[in-house]
Design a protein around this motif. Structure first.
Motif, PDB file in Angstrom:
ATOM      1  N   ALA A 195      11.646  19.238  24.574  1.00  0.00           N
ATOM      2  CA  ALA A 195      10.524  20.277  24.199  1.00  0.00           C
ATOM      3  C   ALA A 195       9.477  20.480  25.001  1.00  0.00           C
ATOM      4  CB  ALA A 195       9.867  19.600  22.738  1.00  0.00           C
TER       5      ALA A 195
ATOM      6  N   ASP B 297      15.675  31.367  18.055  1.00  0.00           N
ATOM      7  CA  ASP B 297      15.868  30.112  17.337  1.00  0.00           C
ATOM      8  C   ASP B 297      17.330  30.065  16.782  1.00  0.00           C
ATOM      9  OD1 ASP B 297      13.304  29.863  18.166  1.00  0.00           O
ATOM     10  OD2 ASP B 297      12.314  29.924  15.959  1.00  0.00           O
TER      11      ASP B 297
ATOM     12  N   LEU C 277      18.379  26.608  18.296  1.00  0.00           N
ATOM     13  CA  LEU C 277      17.757  25.379  17.604  1.00  0.00           C
ATOM     14  C   LEU C 277      19.110  24.460  17.062  1.00  0.00           C
ATOM     15  CD1 LEU C 277      14.454  26.548  15.993  1.00  0.00           C
ATOM     16  CD2 LEU C 277      15.038  25.435  18.245  1.00  0.00           C
TER      17      LEU C 277
ATOM     18  N   VAL D 218      20.281  22.098  19.337  1.00  0.00           N
ATOM     19  CA  VAL D 218      19.155  20.946  19.655  1.00  0.00           C
ATOM     20  C   VAL D 218      19.159  19.893  18.395  1.00  0.00           C
ATOM     21  CG1 VAL D 218      16.651  20.532  19.943  1.00  0.00           C
ATOM     22  CG2 VAL D 218      17.875  22.397  21.004  1.00  0.00           C
ATOM     23  N   PHE D 219      18.999  20.534  17.249  1.00  0.00           N
ATOM     24  CA  PHE D 219      18.543  19.437  16.021  1.00  0.00           C
ATOM     25  C   PHE D 219      19.921  19.174  15.201  1.00  0.00           C
ATOM     26  CE2 PHE D 219      14.356  21.734  16.812  1.00  0.00           C
ATOM     27  CZ  PHE D 219      13.713  20.660  17.073  1.00  0.00           C
ATOM     28  N   HIS D 220      20.814  19.722  15.451  1.00  0.00           N
ATOM     29  CA  HIS D 220      21.957  19.407  14.679  1.00  0.00           C
ATOM     30  C   HIS D 220      23.095  19.204  15.549  1.00  0.00           C
ATOM     31  CE1 HIS D 220      19.914  20.646  10.743  1.00  0.00           C
ATOM     32  NE2 HIS D 220      19.496  21.619  11.637  1.00  0.00           N
TER      33      HIS D 220
END
Ligand SMILES: N[C@@H](CCC(=O)N[C@@H](CS)C(=O)NCC(=O)O)C(=O)O
Length: 217
Positions: free
Chosen positions: A15, A113, A117, A120-122
């Motif tokens: 990030a 996003d 994303l 990145v997050f999953h």
């Protein structure tokens, strides 16, 4: 005029350079306005005092001698009112600047996003690979439209403005994505924005904050 923006002390490497306090930092650099940074201490984002400043506990928040504000788009519109370097003077062009800022935040950022994303997050979750194709198709459509608007234009309006700062910080999320390269006019526009010294200084300042507060290894 004393201007303060909030920033996290440190974020994980993926990030770094993308935290949205980059937007006011860049705008303030373009305007030649000095600012200081309120670095959030441990747990401060959840404190009542910070929630009164930024209700979601996010960054950036902003204050100057006259106002306190949250939401990077609102902050940039406010900063634009302080400097002719950040907004067109003509009424039609100034209205277009606002429209393009909302477009960047509302029509384009959610689709960027959506593409970025989940990975990145999953990462590693079964649904992520199947989600990418439809997400890419949606942002592809938006980039095609944006490319059409940029035909014959260097900036979203007749001059560089805060709308370009928001749009460039949104599009930056696609820099490693093939979909951006399928729209060379948009890619060239992004390069033009990111070549501005105000961006380079903003990025260096954000990264310096994180380097100074890096957790001990
Ligand atoms: N819509 C907000 C979004 C701000 C935002 O997403 N900030 C992130 C950093 S880039 C954040 O504070 N994340 C922590 C959280 O949501 O708790 C804006 O543009 O100011």
């Amino acid at each position: 005029m004393s201007i303060v923006i909030s920033s996290f002390a440190w974020v994980p490497p993926f990030a770094q350079g993308y935290v949205k306090d980059l937007r006011p930092r860049w705008a303030l650099n373009e305007a030649g306005l000095d600012y200081s940074v309120h670095i959030l201490g441990d747990g401060e984002a959840d404190s009542a005092a910070y929630r009164a400043w930024q209700p979601f506990g996010q960054v950036p928040a902003y204050r100057d001698d006259a106002v306190t504000l949250f939401e990077s788009g609102a902050i940039l519109l406010h900063i634009a009112g302080k400097s002719p370097a950040l907004a067109p003077r003509d009424a039609q062009e100034a209205a277009l600047m606002q429209a393009w800022m909302f477009s960047a935040l509302n029509a384009i950022e959610p689709k960027v996003d959506n593409l970025i994303l989940p990975g990145v997050f999953h990462a590693g979750e079964a649904w992520v690979d199947g989600f990418r194709g439809p997400a890419e198709a949606l942002i592809d459509l938006r980039l095609k439209s944006l490319s059409g608007w940029l035909d014959g234009r260097d900036w979203l309006t007749g001059r560089f403005s805060v709308a370009d700062i928001v749009m460039a910080t949104v599009l930056r999320g696609l820099q490693e994505e093939p979909v951006l390269q399928r729209h060379p006019r948009v890619a060239a526009y992004l390069d033009r924005c990111l070549a501005r010294p105000g961006f380079e200084r903003a990025l260096a300042a954000q990264l310096a904050t994180f380097a100074a507060n890096a957790p001990a290894a």
